[in-house]
Design an enzyme around this catalytic site. Structure first.
Site, short mmCIF file in Angstrom:
data_model
loop_
_atom_site.label_atom_id
_atom_site.label_comp_id
_atom_site.label_asym_id
_atom_site.label_seq_id
_atom_site.Cartn_x
_atom_site.Cartn_y
_atom_site.Cartn_z
N TRP A 60 0.83 -1.22 0.00
CA TRP A 60 0.00 0.00 0.00
C TRP A 60 0.86 1.27 0.00
CZ3 TRP A 60 -0.49 -3.92 3.65
CH2 TRP A 60 -1.50 -4.84 3.39
N HIS A 61 1.98 1.23 -0.72
CA HIS A 61 2.89 2.37 -0.77
C HIS A 61 3.08 2.82 -2.22
CE1 HIS A 61 4.75 0.65 3.19
NE2 HIS A 61 3.63 1.29 3.40
N ALA A 62 1.99 3.13 -2.88
CA ALA A 62 2.03 3.50 -4.29
C ALA A 62 2.56 4.92 -4.47
CB ALA A 62 0.62 3.41 -4.88
#
Length: 650
Positions: free
Chosen positions: A581-583
């Protein structure tokens, strides 16, 4: 805490109604306002002209808008957010409820489904991946895992030197990350913030499992050592407790909406409109003059669907995140000609870098059984009412206990030795020489003791579980995201995550599985491997998964893996690797001729009055959770805008 000063217009009477006149309680969005009779203000209303409009209400937007509004309350600011409000909702302010957002039909997160990739799956059937992203006021800061783990100086120095962005190196950027935070976990730290509105602590509890983990590594991997702050750049490759975005004073999540926006509810010039999608930026004669937006069908199913226009006299700031911002730009005519022509959009600016360079951290999470008294979070995260009630009084009293934590309490930013690098694989060795070798502050993976059945909570039998989860810190693979509709902001995009596209990423994840497994099986609370979350090794393999509940002695030799075993792990990684979840990176801040979208002042190339300010501008990933980086971007954007507007005190 007062209710946010959001202004709506009653369609039947044209009377403005202030949301503060309604009682929100713990609602996630203003459901008590009839969405069939309330809508955003008419574009003909003079009150619908603003100085600055933020297209998106995520973490960076809230910080930038909040800083500017506090410094100059006369500045007319509008934030338009697709998701709901988060004010005083337990699902947001109570740390242990973070998984409640990752459910079908969530109103606070969106889920991006990638195109199937032949690099993923079983080698025959391509596999897609799903990437969640916050969609609510505060964005990811309001729904993430509250993990605090910053990037290191050399990574931000690359932003300045390698990608030619003056003022974005660690010398300038680290103080901006510090500006947002008050680091409560270690009062003696000299590298953390001391006076920001966001509290960072160790959370409300420290159970047996993480204590067991730290005791074990001091015996098994003692050369790496223990530190009070294992995320500190001076302590890379040391184990320690992990800090969290939790305020130790009250045990609440430290999110930007509650820190920067909701405290300013008396400022009538700061307006927030939730539950509305930004369709496009309006560009006239080469200048951004406003936005067009429509109500979210999910949050306002009965509202009129006609688009509404809001005008900006000074700036439009696109802050839709790494998934939203490039799509807003493309629907506005900014992007690659081939993509825009495909959907009948007139090109305003030729920027083929829009939507490219998608980057993310990749994670694997092999699960192990734990002793029943080890203090795991499985019952709480499954929503066990009795277990939640058990801990509620303690959290309400002083913010402590299991509801004031995330169950991720200890770990390491792991950097291999030169001897280990030689065992990982030839592709990774090349990557090591190019990216890691000359930067001793960079880790290859973030590895931590996670006190719940991560990734299998819904399918595993009742019991106590943990994982030594592994986040691959700097994958080299890149993806992309592009529009599939000219007018529908809710249309599923063309999304390629890029996971494992490059061989060095796969080699690295195979190696990380082996490291994490050695740590897990030596813990005193270990009670066997949970087979569905591990590779299927060849029959008779010495590496075979075992459900034997007995921990192995500290001095037990590491498992020996054959070439066939390695192939089994490769297949396993392809099947289960997932997002962290680190886009970021889809509107990269770099030279235009190299595929950049914005310059170092966050201006979109080729358009006046238009900036992008969120994680999408990051030209390269960082080896840590990205919330701190987002805070730094928000603070930097506030300073840039303040200078250009002649505002002091930001």
């Amino acid at each position: 805490m007062p209710t946010p000063n959001i202004v709506f217009v009653h369609l039947a009477t044209s009377k403005k109604v202030h949301l503060k006149d309604y009682k929100l309680g713990t609602l996630r969005y203003p459901e008590n306002i009839d969405s069939t009779t309330f809508s955003a203000m008419s574009p003909t209303d003079p009150a619908n002209v603003f100085d600055i409009i933020f297209a998106g209400g995520g973490a960076a937007a809230c910080i930038t808008a909040g800083r500017l509004a506090a410094a100059d309350p006369s500045l007319k600011i509008l934030i338009v957010e697709a998701g709901p409000h988060t004010q005083e909702d337990l699902a947001h302010v109570q740390p242990a409820r973070f998984l409640s957002h990752m459910v079908p039909g969530s109103k606070t997160m969106k889920f991006l489904i990638s195109q199937p990739s032949a690099k993923l799956g079983d080698g025959v059937n391509p596999r897609f991946t799903i990437v969640p992203a916050g969609q609510c006021l505060g964005g990811g800061s309001s729904v993430n895992f509250v993990m605090y783990n910053r990037g290191v100086p050399s990574e931000y120095d690359d932003w300045e030197t390698k990608f030619q962005n003056p003022g974005w190196g660690s010398k300038d950027f680290v103080p901006l990350m510090n500006k947002s935070e008050t680091y409560q976990a270690d009062p003696s730290s000299k590298t953390r913030g001391r006076s920001g509105p966001l509290g960072v602590s160790f959370g409300g509890c420290f159970n047996k499992l993480p204590q067991d983990f730290l005791q074990m590594v001091q015996k098994y991997d003692k050369d790496r050592g223990i530190s009070l702050d294992s995320s500190d750049p001076d302590h890379v490759n040391t184990y320690g407790r992990w800090a969290k975005w939790i305020n130790q004073k009250d045990g609440r999540r430290s999110d930007v909406a509650h820190a920067f926006i909701y405290p300013q509810t008396e400022n009538r010039n700061l307006r927030v409109l939730t539950g509305h999608f930004v369709n496009r930026v309006i560009i006239e004669n080469g200048r951004a003059t406003g936005i067009e937006y429509t109500p979210s069908p999910q949050l306002h199913p009965d509202a009129p669907s006609e688009p509404v226009i809001a005008l900006a006299s000074k700036w439009v700031v696109v802050s839709g995140g790494s998934f939203g911002s490039p799509l807003i730009l493309e629907r506005s005519g900014i992007g690659a000609a081939a993509i825009l022509q495909k959907y009948g959009i007139k090109q305003v600016v030729d920027l083929p870098g829009v939507g490219e360079r998608y980057q993310d951290h990749q994670i694997i999470a092999p699960v192990y059984r734990a002793t029943e008294d080890s203090g795991t979070f499985d019952k709480i995260f499954k929503g066990d009412a009795e277990e939640i009630q058990k801990w509620t009084p303690q959290w309400l009293k002083d913010g402590s206990g299991m509801l004031g934590s995330n169950g991720i309490d200890a770990g390491i930013k792991y950097r291999p030795t030169e001897a280990q690098v030689k065992t990982i694989g030839p592709a990774f060795q090349t990557r090591w020489k190019e990216f890691y070798a000359d930067h001793p502050d960079r880790s290859v993976m973030t590895m931590g003791c996670v006190s719940f059945c991560f990734g299998a909570l819904d399918t595993a039998p009742s019991g106590s579980y943990y994982t030594i989860g592994v986040v691959f810190a700097q994958p080299s693979s890149l993806g992309h995201i592009h529009i599939t509709s000219a007018t529908d902001p809710g249309a599923h995009p063309d999304f390629h995550a890029g996971f494992l596209d490059n061989e060095d990423d796969l080699e690295g994840l195979v190696w990380t599985y082996k490291i994490s497994r050695e740590l897990a099986r030596r813990m005193e609370n270990y009670r066997g491997e949970y087979a569905p979350t591990h590779p299927v090794f060849p029959e008779g393999s010495a590496a075979a998964v075992t459900e034997d509940p007995t921990p192995v002695p500290i001095d037990t030799p590491d498992i020996h893996y054959t070439a066939e075993d390695d192939e089994a792990i490769r297949t396993y990684v392809r099947k289960i690797v997932m997002t962290s979840w680190h886009a970021l990176g889809t509107c990269a801040m770099m030279p235009r001729e190299q595929g950049g979208v914005v310059d170092s002042k966050l201006n979109v190339y080729g358009v006046k009055g238009l900036k992008v300010a969120d994680l999408s501008i990051a030209p390269q990933n960082v080896g840590g959770n990205t919330y701190s980086t987002t805070c730094g971007i928000g603070e930097k954007a506030a300073l840039i805008l303040a200078e250009e507007l002649g505002i002091s005190g930001v």
